[in-house]
Design a protein around this motif. Structure first.
Motif, mmCIF file in Angstrom:
data_model
loop_
_atom_site.group_PDB
_atom_site.id
_atom_site.type_symbol
_atom_site.label_atom_id
_atom_site.label_comp_id
_atom_site.label_asym_id
_atom_site.label_seq_id
_atom_site.Cartn_x
_atom_site.Cartn_y
_atom_site.Cartn_z
ATOM 1 N N ASN A 8 110.396 62.020 3.339
ATOM 2 C CA ASN A 8 110.109 61.300 2.095
ATOM 3 C C ASN A 8 109.937 62.224 0.896
ATOM 4 O OD1 ASN A 8 110.162 58.787 3.348
ATOM 5 N ND2 ASN A 8 108.032 58.975 3.969
ATOM 6 N N LEU A 9 110.101 63.528 1.080
ATOM 7 C CA LEU A 9 109.951 64.463 -0.025
ATOM 8 C C LEU A 9 111.183 64.427 -0.912
ATOM 9 C CD1 LEU A 9 108.410 67.571 1.766
ATOM 10 C CD2 LEU A 9 107.250 65.855 0.384
ATOM 11 N N PRO A 10 110.983 64.582 -2.217
ATOM 12 C CA PRO A 10 112.143 64.599 -3.115
ATOM 13 C C PRO A 10 112.976 65.858 -2.894
ATOM 14 C CG PRO A 10 110.138 65.103 -4.322
ATOM 15 C CD PRO A 10 109.727 64.737 -2.924
ATOM 16 N N THR A 11 114.246 65.755 -3.193
ATOM 17 C CA THR A 11 115.129 66.922 -3.122
ATOM 18 C C THR A 11 115.705 67.162 -4.506
ATOM 19 O OG1 THR A 11 117.006 65.547 -2.474
ATOM 20 C CG2 THR A 11 115.730 66.547 -0.696
ATOM 21 N N TYR A 12 115.975 68.409 -4.782
ATOM 22 C CA TYR A 12 116.476 68.802 -6.094
ATOM 23 C C TYR A 12 117.665 69.734 -5.914
ATOM 24 C CZ TYR A 12 111.734 67.298 -7.193
ATOM 25 O OH TYR A 12 110.579 66.589 -7.303
ATOM 26 N N ALA A 13 118.621 69.606 -6.802
ATOM 27 C CA ALA A 13 119.792 70.481 -6.762
ATOM 28 C C ALA A 13 119.557 71.775 -7.530
ATOM 29 C CB ALA A 13 121.009 69.748 -7.321
#
Length: 70
Positions: A8-13
């Motif tokens: 459920n953790l956000p991911t970032y590019a």
């Protein structure tokens, strides 16, 4: 052992995408007015994101020469 569900953790590019979320979390634990995420290539310092609690000291997107930063 501590188990953390990372599904459920956000991911970032990019660091640019993550920086505002990172500063928001840090602001809950750090009792200072201003802190920031910056890129530093030893020539330029580019502020990607900044957090100013009470008084604006440093704006997001501020840029300066490395030699002028301190």
């Amino acid at each position: 052992m501590i188990h953390i569900d990372i599904s459920n953790l956000p991911t970032y590019a990019t660091i640019e995408e993550a920086s505002s979320d990172v500063l928001e979390v840090i602001s809950k634990f750090v009792g200072v007015n201003t802190f920031f995420v910056a890129k530093n290539d030893k020539t330029n310092v580019d502020i990607i994101s900044s957090y100013n609690r009470d008084e604006v000291i440093l704006d997001t997107d501020f840029e300066t020469l490395y030699r002028d930063s301190y």
